[in-house]
Design a protein around this motif. Structure first.
Motif, PDB file in Angstrom:
ATOM      1  N   ASN A  66       0.855  -1.187   0.000  1.00 27.11           N
ATOM      2  CA  ASN A  66       0.000   0.000   0.000  1.00 27.11           C
ATOM      3  C   ASN A  66       0.888   1.234   0.000  1.00 27.11           C
ATOM      4  N   ILE A  67       0.552   2.189  -0.837  1.00 25.44           N
ATOM      5  CA  ILE A  67       1.269   3.471  -0.864  1.00 25.44           C
ATOM      6  C   ILE A  67       0.227   4.557  -1.091  1.00 25.44           C
ATOM      7  N   ALA A  68       0.275   5.588  -0.281  1.00 25.28           N
ATOM      8  CA  ALA A  68      -0.696   6.677  -0.451  1.00 25.28           C
ATOM      9  C   ALA A  68      -0.095   7.989   0.046  1.00 25.28           C
ATOM     10  N   VAL A  69      -0.444   9.054  -0.658  1.00 24.71           N
ATOM     11  CA  VAL A  69      -0.061  10.418  -0.278  1.00 24.71           C
ATOM     12  C   VAL A  69      -1.368  11.185  -0.076  1.00 24.71           C
ATOM     13  N   ALA A  70      -1.451  11.958   0.992  1.00 18.62           N
ATOM     14  CA  ALA A  70      -2.673  12.730   1.266  1.00 18.62           C
ATOM     15  C   ALA A  70      -2.966  13.645   0.077  1.00 18.62           C
ATOM     16  N   ARG A  74      -0.356  15.624  -3.189  1.00 10.80           N
ATOM     17  CA  ARG A  74      -0.039  14.833  -4.388  1.00 10.80           C
ATOM     18  C   ARG A  74       0.565  15.697  -5.502  1.00 10.80           C
ATOM     19  N   ASN A  75       1.197  15.023  -6.449  1.00  8.18           N
ATOM     20  CA  ASN A  75       1.821  15.679  -7.608  1.00  8.18           C
ATOM     21  C   ASN A  75       2.934  16.641  -7.244  1.00  8.18           C
ATOM     22  N   LYS A  76       3.604  16.341  -6.125  1.00 10.33           N
ATOM     23  CA  LYS A  76       4.761  17.154  -5.717  1.00 10.33           C
ATOM     24  C   LYS A  76       6.004  16.272  -5.590  1.00 10.33           C
ATOM     25  N   GLY A  77       5.909  15.017  -6.056  1.00  6.48           N
ATOM     26  CA  GLY A  77       7.072  14.125  -6.011  1.00  6.48           C
ATOM     27  C   GLY A  77       7.145  13.241  -4.777  1.00  6.48           C
ATOM     28  N   HIS A  78       6.181  13.358  -3.865  1.00  6.00           N
ATOM     29  CA  HIS A  78       6.247  12.549  -2.630  1.00  6.00           C
ATOM     30  C   HIS A  78       6.033  11.062  -2.919  1.00  6.00           C
ATOM     31  N   GLY A 108      -2.518   6.398 -13.794  1.00  7.20           N
ATOM     32  CA  GLY A 108      -1.476   7.268 -13.239  1.00  7.20           C
ATOM     33  C   GLY A 108      -0.481   6.469 -12.417  1.00  7.20           C
ATOM     34  N   GLN A 109      -0.982   5.520 -11.646  1.00  5.82           N
ATOM     35  CA  GLN A 109      -0.115   4.692 -10.811  1.00  5.82           C
ATOM     36  C   GLN A 109       0.769   3.797 -11.687  1.00  5.82           C
ATOM     37  N   LEU A 110       0.182   3.233 -12.758  1.00  6.70           N
ATOM     38  CA  LEU A 110       0.969   2.380 -13.662  1.00  6.70           C
ATOM     39  C   LEU A 110       2.104   3.189 -14.294  1.00  6.70           C
ATOM     40  N   TYR A 111       1.789   4.435 -14.633  1.00  2.00           N
ATOM     41  CA  TYR A 111       2.808   5.352 -15.182  1.00  2.00           C
ATOM     42  C   TYR A 111       3.918   5.579 -14.146  1.00  2.00           C
ATOM     43  N   LEU A 112       3.474   5.922 -12.921  1.00  2.00           N
ATOM     44  CA  LEU A 112       4.442   6.254 -11.864  1.00  2.00           C
ATOM     45  C   LEU A 112       5.339   5.055 -11.524  1.00  2.00           C
ATOM     46  N   GLN A 114       6.154   2.481 -13.362  1.00  2.00           N
ATOM     47  CA  GLN A 114       7.107   2.171 -14.432  1.00  2.00           C
ATOM     48  C   GLN A 114       8.187   3.237 -14.505  1.00  2.00           C
ATOM     49  N   LYS A 115       7.790   4.479 -14.231  1.00  2.00           N
ATOM     50  CA  LYS A 115       8.777   5.574 -14.200  1.00  2.00           C
ATOM     51  C   LYS A 115       9.809   5.328 -13.085  1.00  2.00           C
ATOM     52  N   ALA A 116       9.359   4.698 -11.987  1.00  2.00           N
ATOM     53  CA  ALA A 116      10.266   4.409 -10.869  1.00  2.00           C
ATOM     54  C   ALA A 116      11.130   3.181 -11.144  1.00  2.00           C
TER      55      ALA A 116
HETATM   56  N1  ACO Z   1      -3.139  10.036 -11.813  1.00  2.00           N
HETATM   57  C1  ACO Z   1      -2.378  10.665 -12.771  1.00  2.00           C
HETATM   58  N2  ACO Z   1      -1.039  10.852 -12.654  1.00  2.00           N
HETATM   59  C2  ACO Z   1      -0.448  10.424 -11.524  1.00  2.00           C
HETATM   60  C3  ACO Z   1      -1.167   9.771 -10.493  1.00  2.00           C
HETATM   61  C4  ACO Z   1      -2.567   9.582 -10.670  1.00  2.00           C
HETATM   62  N3  ACO Z   1      -3.320   8.987  -9.733  1.00  2.00           N
HETATM   63  N4  ACO Z   1      -0.305   9.453  -9.500  1.00  2.00           N
HETATM   64  C5  ACO Z   1       0.907   9.897  -9.906  1.00  2.00           C
HETATM   65  N5  ACO Z   1       0.828  10.454 -11.118  1.00  2.00           N
HETATM   66  C6  ACO Z   1       1.929  11.024 -11.893  1.00  2.00           C
HETATM   67  C7  ACO Z   1       2.137  12.493 -11.581  1.00  2.00           C
HETATM   68  O1  ACO Z   1       1.423  13.308 -12.454  1.00  2.00           O
HETATM   69  C8  ACO Z   1       3.633  12.648 -11.759  1.00  2.00           C
HETATM   70  O2  ACO Z   1       3.954  12.780 -13.123  1.00  2.00           O
HETATM   71  P1  ACO Z   1       5.249  13.646 -13.591  1.00  2.00           P
HETATM   72  O3  ACO Z   1       6.424  13.144 -12.777  1.00  2.00           O
HETATM   73  O4  ACO Z   1       5.358  13.339 -15.016  1.00  2.00           O
HETATM   74  O5  ACO Z   1       4.904  15.044 -13.244  1.00  2.00           O
HETATM   75  C9  ACO Z   1       4.203  11.317 -11.358  1.00  2.00           C
HETATM   76  O6  ACO Z   1       3.134  10.367 -11.471  1.00  2.00           O
HETATM   77  C10 ACO Z   1       4.820  11.350  -9.966  1.00  2.00           C
HETATM   78  O7  ACO Z   1       3.901  11.636  -9.034  1.00  2.00           O
HETATM   79  P2  ACO Z   1       4.270  11.998  -7.531  1.00  2.00           P
HETATM   80  O8  ACO Z   1       4.002  13.442  -7.294  1.00  2.00           O
HETATM   81  O9  ACO Z   1       5.606  11.472  -7.167  1.00  2.00           O
HETATM   82  O10 ACO Z   1       3.187  11.091  -6.829  1.00  2.00           O
HETATM   83  P3  ACO Z   1       2.132  11.530  -5.712  1.00  2.00           P
HETATM   84  O11 ACO Z   1       2.814  12.189  -4.570  1.00  2.00           O
HETATM   85  O12 ACO Z   1       1.010  12.218  -6.362  1.00  2.00           O
HETATM   86  O13 ACO Z   1       1.691  10.086  -5.205  1.00  2.00           O
HETATM   87  C11 ACO Z   1       0.163   8.290  -5.367  1.00  2.00           C
HETATM   88  C12 ACO Z   1       1.239   9.086  -6.093  1.00  2.00           C
HETATM   89  C13 ACO Z   1       0.762   7.654  -4.105  1.00  2.00           C
HETATM   90  C14 ACO Z   1      -0.311   7.167  -6.300  1.00  2.00           C
HETATM   91  C15 ACO Z   1      -1.005   9.273  -5.012  1.00  2.00           C
HETATM   92  O14 ACO Z   1      -1.586   9.740  -6.218  1.00  2.00           O
HETATM   93  C16 ACO Z   1      -2.091   8.634  -4.153  1.00  2.00           C
HETATM   94  O15 ACO Z   1      -1.964   8.545  -2.934  1.00  2.00           O
HETATM   95  N6  ACO Z   1      -3.162   8.178  -4.794  1.00  2.00           N
HETATM   96  C17 ACO Z   1      -4.305   7.576  -4.072  1.00  2.00           C
HETATM   97  C18 ACO Z   1      -3.906   6.238  -3.468  1.00  2.00           C
HETATM   98  C19 ACO Z   1      -3.384   5.252  -4.519  1.00  2.00           C
HETATM   99  O16 ACO Z   1      -3.933   5.139  -5.617  1.00  2.00           O
HETATM  100  N7  ACO Z   1      -2.318   4.496  -4.156  1.00  2.00           N
HETATM  101  C20 ACO Z   1      -1.746   3.461  -4.999  1.00  2.00           C
HETATM  102  C21 ACO Z   1      -2.615   2.262  -5.032  1.00  2.00           C
HETATM  103  S1  ACO Z   1      -1.730   0.752  -5.518  1.00  2.00           S
HETATM  104  C22 ACO Z   1      -0.882   0.318  -4.122  1.00  2.00           C
HETATM  105  O17 ACO Z   1      -1.060   0.871  -3.113  1.00  2.00           O
HETATM  106  C23 ACO Z   1       0.098  -0.838  -4.201  1.00  2.00           C
END
Ligand code: ACO
Length: 153
Positions: A66-70, A74-78, A108-112, A114-116
């Motif tokens: 599980n991973i979540a940011v309040a 979000r969208n600040k790199g956390h 968005g998560q799939l993107y993130l 794979q980017k990681a």
């Molecule tokens: N939708 C669209 N784009 C996204 C999303 C999203 N949900 N999450 C991240 N991104 C993109 C951002 O736009 C950003 O792109 P860029 O680097 O090209 O600008 C990039 O991914 C990095 O994002 P961060 O700012 O590092 O990520 P953030 O702090 O927003 O955290 C997280 C990402 C944890 C998924 C957050 O959106 C969140 O808490 N979402 C709700 C909970 C969730 O879905 N958790 C994951 C479920 S799966 C699991 O837990 C195993």
């Protein structure tokens, strides 16, 4: 100036269930893996802004359960920082592979992930539609299948 975010190990009693449920809407499911996971909290100043659950299958394989940011943070790199932390932590604990799973609709998560550096290795068909009591719809897509991503660390 914004305070830098820090990450620390906390107890499962301290975990923010509401925040964990933003990543996984099934509370019973969250509680089932919370007990056996390492729980990390991300803080900015005195605010709790993120969480990460790391689960060990054995000495070599760990999973980010599980991973979540309040929302306001979000969208600040956390999220990326939490993923990088998880990779380092799993490596430090001796794991050789790190896994993370999400739904087909979590674009968005799939993107993130794979980017990681994670690679898609497997799809478990109908995982969510068979196990979760209510349909999950994201980005206009029904969340049906589980997408598993892995990384050799
Ligand atoms: N939708 C669209 N784009 C996204 C999303 C999203 N949900 N999450 C991240 N991104 C993109 C951002 O736009 C950003 O792109 P860029 O680097 O090209 O600008 C990039 O991914 C990095 O994002 P961060 O700012 O590092 O990520 P953030 O702090 O927003 O955290 C997280 C990402 C944890 C998924 C957050 O959106 C969140 O808490 N979402 C709700 C909970 C969730 O879905 N958790 C994951 C479920 S799966 C699991 O837990 C195993």
């Amino acid at each position: 100036m914004q305070a830098a975010a820090s990450i620390r190990l906390i107890t499962k009693e301290e975990a923010d269930i509401g925040l964990l449920m933003e990543a996984d809407p099934d509370e019973a499911m969250v509680r089932s893996y919370l007990d056996d996971s390492l729980v990390f909290e991300m803080r900015e100043g005195c605010r709790s802004i993120g969480c990460l659950l790391l689960f060990s299958y054995d000495k070599t394989l760990m999973e980010i359960k599980n991973i979540a940011v309040a929302e306001a943070y979000r969208n600040k790199g956390h999220g990326l920082r939490l993923l990088q932390f998880a990779i380092e932590e799993a490596r430090r604990r001796g794991a050789q592979k790190l896994k993370i799973a999400t739904g087909n609709s979590s674009t968005g998560q799939l993107y993130l992930y794979q980017k990681a550096g994670f690679k898609i290795t497997r799809i478990v068909e109908d995982y969510f539609t068979n196990r979760y009591p209510a349909p999950i719809v994201e980005n206009g897509i029904l969340c049906r299948h589980q997408v598993i991503l892995e990384m050799l660390i």
